[in-house]
Design a protein around this motif. Structure first.
Motif, PDB file in Angstrom:
ATOM      1  N   PRO A 138       0.817  -1.216   0.000  1.00 41.65           N
ATOM      2  CA  PRO A 138       0.000   0.000   0.000  1.00 41.65           C
ATOM      3  C   PRO A 138       0.849   1.262   0.000  1.00 41.65           C
ATOM      4  O   PRO A 138       1.933   1.296   0.584  1.00 41.65           O
ATOM      5  CB  PRO A 138      -0.801  -0.111   1.299  1.00 41.65           C
ATOM      6  N   GLU A 139       0.333   2.271  -0.701  1.00 38.60           N
ATOM      7  CA  GLU A 139       1.030   3.555  -0.760  1.00 38.60           C
ATOM      8  C   GLU A 139       0.546   4.519   0.316  1.00 38.60           C
ATOM      9  O   GLU A 139       1.247   5.457   0.664  1.00 38.60           O
ATOM     10  CB  GLU A 139       0.826   4.179  -2.136  1.00 38.60           C
ATOM     11  N   ALA A 140      -0.674   4.299   0.805  1.00 41.96           N
ATOM     12  CA  ALA A 140      -1.255   5.212   1.796  1.00 41.96           C
ATOM     13  C   ALA A 140      -2.154   4.426   2.746  1.00 41.96           C
ATOM     14  O   ALA A 140      -2.532   3.283   2.483  1.00 41.96           O
ATOM     15  CB  ALA A 140      -2.073   6.289   1.083  1.00 41.96           C
ATOM     16  N   VAL A 141      -2.517   5.047   3.850  1.00 41.09           N
ATOM     17  CA  VAL A 141      -3.415   4.441   4.840  1.00 41.09           C
ATOM     18  C   VAL A 141      -4.793   4.252   4.216  1.00 41.09           C
ATOM     19  O   VAL A 141      -5.295   5.117   3.505  1.00 41.09           O
ATOM     20  CB  VAL A 141      -3.494   5.337   6.102  1.00 41.09           C
ATOM     21  N   GLY A 142      -5.383   3.107   4.472  1.00 42.06           N
ATOM     22  CA  GLY A 142      -6.724   2.816   3.970  1.00 42.06           C
ATOM     23  C   GLY A 142      -6.948   1.322   3.896  1.00 42.06           C
ATOM     24  O   GLY A 142      -6.052   0.519   4.168  1.00 42.06           O
ATOM     25  N   ASP A 143      -8.160   0.931   3.546  1.00 38.09           N
ATOM     26  CA  ASP A 143      -8.513  -0.482   3.440  1.00 38.09           C
ATOM     27  C   ASP A 143      -8.427  -0.937   1.992  1.00 38.09           C
ATOM     28  O   ASP A 143      -8.594  -0.151   1.068  1.00 38.09           O
ATOM     29  CB  ASP A 143      -9.932  -0.717   3.957  1.00 38.09           C
ATOM     30  N   LEU A 144      -8.188  -2.226   1.819  1.00 37.92           N
ATOM     31  CA  LEU A 144      -8.132  -2.832   0.493  1.00 37.92           C
ATOM     32  C   LEU A 144      -9.267  -3.842   0.370  1.00 37.92           C
ATOM     33  O   LEU A 144      -9.461  -4.684   1.239  1.00 37.92           O
ATOM     34  CB  LEU A 144      -6.804  -3.563   0.286  1.00 37.92           C
ATOM     35  N   ARG A 145     -10.025  -3.732  -0.688  1.00 38.13           N
ATOM     36  CA  ARG A 145     -10.987  -4.753  -1.119  1.00 38.13           C
ATOM     37  C   ARG A 145     -10.953  -4.679  -2.634  1.00 38.13           C
ATOM     38  O   ARG A 145     -11.550  -3.780  -3.228  1.00 38.13           O
ATOM     39  CB  ARG A 145     -12.384  -4.496  -0.582  1.00 38.13           C
ATOM     40  N   ALA A 146     -10.211  -5.606  -3.238  1.00 41.98           N
ATOM     41  CA  ALA A 146      -9.951  -5.494  -4.673  1.00 41.98           C
ATOM     42  C   ALA A 146     -10.009  -6.858  -5.345  1.00 41.98           C
ATOM     43  O   ALA A 146      -9.610  -7.864  -4.764  1.00 41.98           O
ATOM     44  CB  ALA A 146      -8.580  -4.871  -4.890  1.00 41.98           C
TER      45      ALA A 146
END
Length: 116
Positions: free
Chosen positions: A88-96
């Protein structure tokens, strides 16, 4: 978890056949710029023909590959492990989505999950 039950506890597992529900691959929690890895086991059902599976489209920051590269041929009753990575490049959630092509015709999908 989608897909079929995993013979390896904690590792998502999906059969190489039509109309499979997406498997969920969870990267857990990582920090920005730190790569997280996970695996997905793809199994060719016994009694049929060998299956060729190739990595299709992956979301930005997610990579998927087989030991042989972008594609693998799996004998009936055998399996192959697909290595997935997320940086990841930045804070956040992944759903991909992570897309696969089965025998050049059918689409299979996994859903990558993670938290940063």
């Amino acid at each position: 978890m989608g897909g079929t039950r995993s013979p390896t506890p904690g590792t998502p597992h999906m059969a190489l056949s039509n109309f499979q529900r997406p498997a969920f691959v969870d990267f857990g929690t990582t920090a920005p710029g730190v790569e997280a890895t996970a695996s997905l086991v793809l199994e060719c059902p016994p009694g049929g023909a060998a299956a060729t599976v190739e990595v299709g489209k992956c979301a930005k920051g997610v990579e998927a590959k087989f030991p042989e590269g972008a594609a693998a041929t799996v004998a009936p009753g055998a399996s192959v492990r697909c290595a997935l990575a997320w940086k990841p490049e930045a804070v956040g959630d992944l759903r991909a989505p992570v897309a696969f092509r089965l025998d050049g015709r059918h689409r299979l999908a996994a859903t990558a999950l993670g938290r940063c």
